[in-house]
Design an enzyme around this catalytic site. Structure first.
Site, PDB file in Angstrom:
ATOM      1  N   GLY A 296       0.822  -1.206   0.000  1.00  0.00           N
ATOM      2  CA  GLY A 296       0.000   0.000   0.000  1.00  0.00           C
ATOM      3  C   GLY A 296       0.853   1.253   0.000  1.00  0.00           C
ATOM      4  N   ALA A 297       0.237   2.383   0.434  1.00  0.00           N
ATOM      5  CA  ALA A 297       0.895   3.698   0.360  1.00  0.00           C
ATOM      6  C   ALA A 297       1.399   3.907  -1.075  1.00  0.00           C
ATOM      7  CB  ALA A 297       2.029   3.815   1.375  1.00  0.00           C
ATOM      8  N   LEU A 298       0.480   3.703  -2.001  1.00  0.00           N
ATOM      9  CA  LEU A 298       0.852   3.622  -3.416  1.00  0.00           C
ATOM     10  C   LEU A 298       1.311   4.966  -3.954  1.00  0.00           C
ATOM     11  CD1 LEU A 298      -2.037   1.342  -4.732  1.00  0.00           C
ATOM     12  CD2 LEU A 298       0.170   0.681  -3.752  1.00  0.00           C
TER      13      LEU A 298
ATOM     14  N   GLY B  36       5.457   4.900  -8.634  1.00  0.00           N
ATOM     15  CA  GLY B  36       6.245   3.686  -8.889  1.00  0.00           C
ATOM     16  C   GLY B  36       5.340   2.452  -8.898  1.00  0.00           C
ATOM     17  N   HIS B  37       4.419   2.371  -7.931  1.00  0.00           N
ATOM     18  CA  HIS B  37       3.480   1.237  -7.912  1.00  0.00           C
ATOM     19  C   HIS B  37       2.582   1.262  -9.147  1.00  0.00           C
ATOM     20  CE1 HIS B  37       4.144   1.688  -3.416  1.00  0.00           C
ATOM     21  NE2 HIS B  37       4.407   0.414  -3.599  1.00  0.00           N
TER      22      HIS B  37
ATOM     23  N   GLN C  48       8.253  -9.029   7.715  1.00  0.00           N
ATOM     24  CA  GLN C  48       9.461  -8.464   7.106  1.00  0.00           C
ATOM     25  C   GLN C  48       9.936  -7.202   7.815  1.00  0.00           C
ATOM     26  OE1 GLN C  48       7.316  -8.022   3.189  1.00  0.00           O
ATOM     27  NE2 GLN C  48       8.646  -6.260   2.970  1.00  0.00           N
TER      28      GLN C  48
ATOM     29  N   ASP D 112      13.905  -2.093  -5.569  1.00  0.00           N
ATOM     30  CA  ASP D 112      14.307  -3.043  -4.524  1.00  0.00           C
ATOM     31  C   ASP D 112      15.087  -4.174  -5.192  1.00  0.00           C
ATOM     32  OD1 ASP D 112      12.954  -1.763  -2.243  1.00  0.00           O
ATOM     33  OD2 ASP D 112      11.155  -2.198  -3.396  1.00  0.00           O
TER      34      ASP D 112
ATOM     35  N   LEU E 251      11.391   6.699  -6.249  1.00  0.00           N
ATOM     36  CA  LEU E 251      10.135   6.794  -5.487  1.00  0.00           C
ATOM     37  C   LEU E 251      10.052   5.635  -4.489  1.00  0.00           C
ATOM     38  CD1 LEU E 251       7.331   7.874  -7.978  1.00  0.00           C
ATOM     39  CD2 LEU E 251       8.934   9.252  -6.671  1.00  0.00           C
TER      40      LEU E 251
END
Ligand code: PAF
Length: 290
Positions: free
Chosen positions: A40-42, A45-46, A70, A160, A194
């Protein structure tokens, strides 16, 4: 624009995906499913991942789950941004079919004794050295999502880089059937990659954080002169920003993620992690060492 169907349980998701696949088959389609795993917290980049998923065709499922496994002790699990209303609006604008937002209890009914995926030696290097257990937790949830959703493809962001490497390794090592699609990093105009954590940065920190990409770019531009030259070009750019506290800067082989030696020539990837204020930032770019 169509509001995605918001699903909170594994059982309901599997039922709905089964129905959607049957409908697609009746309409002559192949019922292909593409998963975009997120916490979430899109941000943009998402949305680039979602667009790649749409371009692959078929039924797009976006998962939103802040995976407690994680996060280490003292990390930002509690304050990790949760922005469900805005996330759903953004996904509606992308015509996503399903949003899967399970509870931690549904995902991990047995928190103390549950089975875990272990990431192997690269899981304890770089990010894994600073965040023990992080990659085991990440791979465990990704493995679960791949098993629950049974997607033909799953889409991850190159930002990532170590995560992408470990997910690709897990899929190969455990003979999972899902294809892993990797989307290039989306950046702010300053070059800053981002990340949902960028919102923790104040203005001065945000400006300083641009030095990470500037350093990586300097390394890539100097790489023809070899590893030592590339690393020192990157160090020089990052050291110019005192707010940037470098954690590691390393050049790894793209196929093994093992640091290359000074005699190595060929394709590689430079990884960086730094703290800016209390925010930990990571980034990476490809380069070719001469
Ligand atoms: O990259 C992330 O947001 C997470 O690590 C992932 C892949 C969704 C697993 O929780």
């Amino acid at each position: 624009m169509s509001t995605p169907e918001l699903i909170h349980t594994i059982a309901e998701l599997q039922q709905k995906l089964g129905d959607a696949r049957d409908r697609a088959a009746r309409a002559g389609g192949d019922g292909r499913i593409v998963l975009v795993p997120t916490m979430g917290a899109l941000h943009a980049g998402h949305l680039a991942l979602v667009r790649r998923a749409q371009a692959l065709g078929g039924i797009v499922v976006v998962s939103i789950f802040v995976n407690p496994l994680q996060f280490g002790v003292g990390e930002d699990l509690e304050r990790y941004p949760r922005t469900e209303t805005a996330d759903l609006a953004a996904l509606a604008a992308e015509n996503v079919s399903f949003v899967f937002a399970p509870s931690a209890r549904d995902m991990y009914p047995d928190t103390a004794n549950g089975t875990r995926v272990t990431a192997g030696p690269i899981g304890s290097a770089f990010e894994g050295a600073v965040r023990p257990g992080h990659f085991d937790g990440m791979l465990t949830v990704v493995a679960k999502l791949l098993n629950i959703v049974q997607p033909d493809a799953a889409v991850f962001g190159q930002k990532d880089g170590q995560q992408v490497f470990l997910v690709q390794s897990m899929v190969a090592d455990l003979n999972l059937r899902t294809e892993i699609e990797v989307v290039p990093t989306v950046r702010e105009p300053s070059g800053l990659a981002l990340s949902s954590r960028n919102r923790y940065l104040d203005e001065a920190q945000n400006t300083a954080a641009g030095a990470l990409f500037a350093g990586l770019t300097a390394a890539a531009e100097t790489a023809a002169a070899g590893q030592i030259a590339a690393l020192s070009a990157a160090h020089a750019r990052m050291a110019a920003q005192p707010l940037v506290k470098l954690d590691y800067l390393v050049i790894v082989h793209p196929q093994t993620f093992v640091p290359v030696d000074d005699a190595y020539h060929g394709p590689a990837r430079i990884l960086v992690a730094a703290r800016v204020g209390t925010t930990r930032l990571i980034d990476n770019v490809p380069l070719t060492l001469g």
